[in-house]
Design an enzyme around this catalytic site. Structure first.
Site, PDB file in Angstrom:
ATOM      1  N   HIS A  35      39.117  39.559  33.692  1.00  0.00           N
ATOM      2  CA  HIS A  35      39.541  38.174  33.532  1.00  0.00           C
ATOM      3  C   HIS A  35      39.742  37.566  34.914  1.00  0.00           C
ATOM      4  O   HIS A  35      40.148  38.254  35.856  1.00  0.00           O
ATOM      5  CB  HIS A  35      40.855  38.109  32.733  1.00  0.00           C
ATOM      6  CG  HIS A  35      41.193  36.752  32.224  1.00  0.00           C
ATOM      7  ND1 HIS A  35      41.825  35.811  33.007  1.00  0.00           N
ATOM      8  CD2 HIS A  35      40.993  36.171  31.017  1.00  0.00           C
ATOM      9  CE1 HIS A  35      41.996  34.700  32.303  1.00  0.00           C
ATOM     10  NE2 HIS A  35      41.502  34.887  31.095  1.00  0.00           N
ATOM     11  N   ASP A  81      39.201  37.998  24.330  1.00  0.00           N
ATOM     12  CA  ASP A  81      37.932  37.662  23.688  1.00  0.00           C
ATOM     13  C   ASP A  81      37.219  38.892  23.128  1.00  0.00           C
ATOM     14  O   ASP A  81      36.319  38.752  22.292  1.00  0.00           O
ATOM     15  CB  ASP A  81      36.997  36.967  24.693  1.00  0.00           C
ATOM     16  CG  ASP A  81      37.576  35.673  25.208  1.00  0.00           C
ATOM     17  OD1 ASP A  81      37.971  34.844  24.378  1.00  0.00           O
ATOM     18  OD2 ASP A  81      37.651  35.493  26.433  1.00  0.00           O
TER      19      ASP A  81
END
Length: 464
Positions: A308, A366
């Site tokens: 991320h 996600d």
């Protein structure tokens, strides 16, 4: 905010200037550079704002090194286990969690605003039947400004509050109608006896020909997805909303700008990309092959759902998302879902590989959310739409905070100009093809006017 002393900057000409250090409640201190240009004649250069604080905020905090996310000081793990999305909406707007009576009033206000103007429904008919739902969302949310503009005074705190309630109330209705439009089904209106997320599922999947019962487990799962995506500090779409709002634009137009930013695959489309990746891998025995490709600098394959931009540790939202995946698949009796089994094995193998662990490439929110949404019956084209529904509370709260600041200024970033120096304008009759090639084509490697793609195309079509 506290003062944290100052830093000294030594310039090439020998001058020394001091700049104050700002210290917040948590997170790294920041150098206040607002007087930098006045003191030095210099600006800073930071593409993507990777090291620049664009605002002061009390809403959300991320500690990427520790893998922490707070909404108004509350840890996301606690919120995900103890409250629902409507409570989080109240928290983000008003600064604290509601009492039972406050929540009831707030829920009633939301339900009263879930309907949209009938003339706005006609707006959907202007889109092609195969239009992407995010294109519809951008257009329809922007069109809200045409229905709620003349009597809106953004400098009034009460009107800003009403604006927030209306937005979070209407977003699931707008999204559900976008879906119904895309599949050619009749519109289903919200019901006052259903919760926020149950209403969304009802509007998405109910048909006039038969009753639709909302599964409470699936409704709670969707509620958790909304909660986990409610806000995420100064990301691309939130910053877009703030920049648009800094000109005192209509708030619905500002949120439409945020939706457009979220639509980009680098921002809101990651969970769909994870599903596509898992489908491409196909089976557990191919995982080593794809991990090797992910490590190769010469291969375009990337391991989606790992790592991320902000988190350098586990994404705190991913833990709850993984649990939710198990709950939903178990409720539906498809706990042996091959994509989920593949995802779990991919996670296990990657986290036992020093290459990914040393680079802190851990699963993010996600990685499992696409599997959950697919199990709920949500088509891929609607994944980012649901993200927009959830993030609408974060966007409007960021906008409200910005509008309440006494020092609010219109956003106006600077640039490092690398174009032509000052030059004379050549009259049209004195300009030659060589002049065009020199000043336009050099960057494209053109040696003559025919080497310029648009010129060659026009000559071929007889436009010259």
């Amino acid at each position: 905010m506290e003062s944290g002393g100052e830093v000294r900057l030594l310039l090439p000409d020998g001058r020394e200037v001091t700049l104050p250090i700002m210290v917040g409640t948590a997170g790294p201190p920041m150098i206040d550079i607002r007087q930098l240009q006045a003191k030095t004649g210099l600006f800073t250069f930071d593409p993507g704002f990777t090291c620049t604080g664009s605002c002061e905020s009390k809403i959300t905090f991320i500690d990427g090194e520790k893998g922490a996310l707070w909404y108004r000081g509350y840890r996301i793990e606690d919120l995900a286990n103890k409250v629902d999305f409507v409570e989080v909406c109240y928290l983000l707007i008003y600064g604290d969690l509601p009492s039972l009576s406050q929540k009831r009033v707030f829920e009633r206000e939301i339900k009263c605003e879930m309907m949209i103007h009938e003339q706005l429904i006609h707006f959907y008919r202007g889109f092609k039947s195969d239009a992407h739902p995010m294109a519809i969302m951008t257009g329809v949310v922007g069109a809200l400004s045409a229905f709620m503009h003349d009597d809106l005074h953004v400098e009034d705190p009460k009107q800003r509050e009403m604006c927030a309630i209306r937005l979070i109330a209407k977003m699931p209705t707008i999204a559900a109608i976008a879906y119904k439009t895309s599949v050619g089904q009749p519109i289903v209106y919200p019901r006052s006896d259903l919760s926020y997320t149950a209403n969304f599922l009802h509007m998405m999947f109910a048909l006039p020909t038969e009753p639709y019962e909302v599964n409470p487990v699936l409704s709670r799962a969707l509620d958790s997805i909304f909660l986990l995506h409610a806000d995420h500090e100064q990301n691309a779409s939130s910053s877009t909303v703030r920049i648009a709002g800094s000109s005192q634009a209509n708030p619905y137009a500002c949120v439409a700008a945020g939706i457009a930013s979220l639509w980009g695959p680098a921002h809101g489309g990651a969970n769909e990309a994870v599903l596509n990746m898992l489908e491409e891998i196909g089976s557990k025995d191919r995982i080593p092959e794809f991990l090797a490709r992910a490590k190769s600098k010469n291969d375009t394959f990337r391991l989606m759902g790992f790592g991320h931009r902000v988190y350098k540790n586990f994404d705190p939202r991913a833990v709850r998302m993984r649990e939710m995946c198990l709950e939903v698949l178990g409720e539906l009796g498809v706990q042996d879902d091959p994509l989920f089994a593949l995802a779990m094995e991919l996670e296990r193998v990657a986290l036992s590989d020093e290459y990914f662990v040393s680079r802190k490439l851990y699963p993010n929110v996600d990685f499992y959310s696409g599997i959950v949404l697919q199990a709920l019956g949500i088509p891929k084209t609607m994944f980012t739409v649901l993200f927009a529904v959830a993030r609408s509370i974060g966007w409007i709260t960021q906008w409200m905070e910005m509008m309440s600041e006494s020092t609010q200024k219109i956003s106006r970033p600077r640039q490092l100009y690398t174009g032509h120096g000052e030059r004379d304008c050549v009259p049209l009759e004195d300009r030659s093809d060589d002049h065009i090639v020199k000043h336009i084509g050099l960057a494209r490697g053109a040696k003559s006017i025919n080497d310029l793609p648009h010129m060659a195309y026009r000559q071929e079509r007889g436009s010259f």
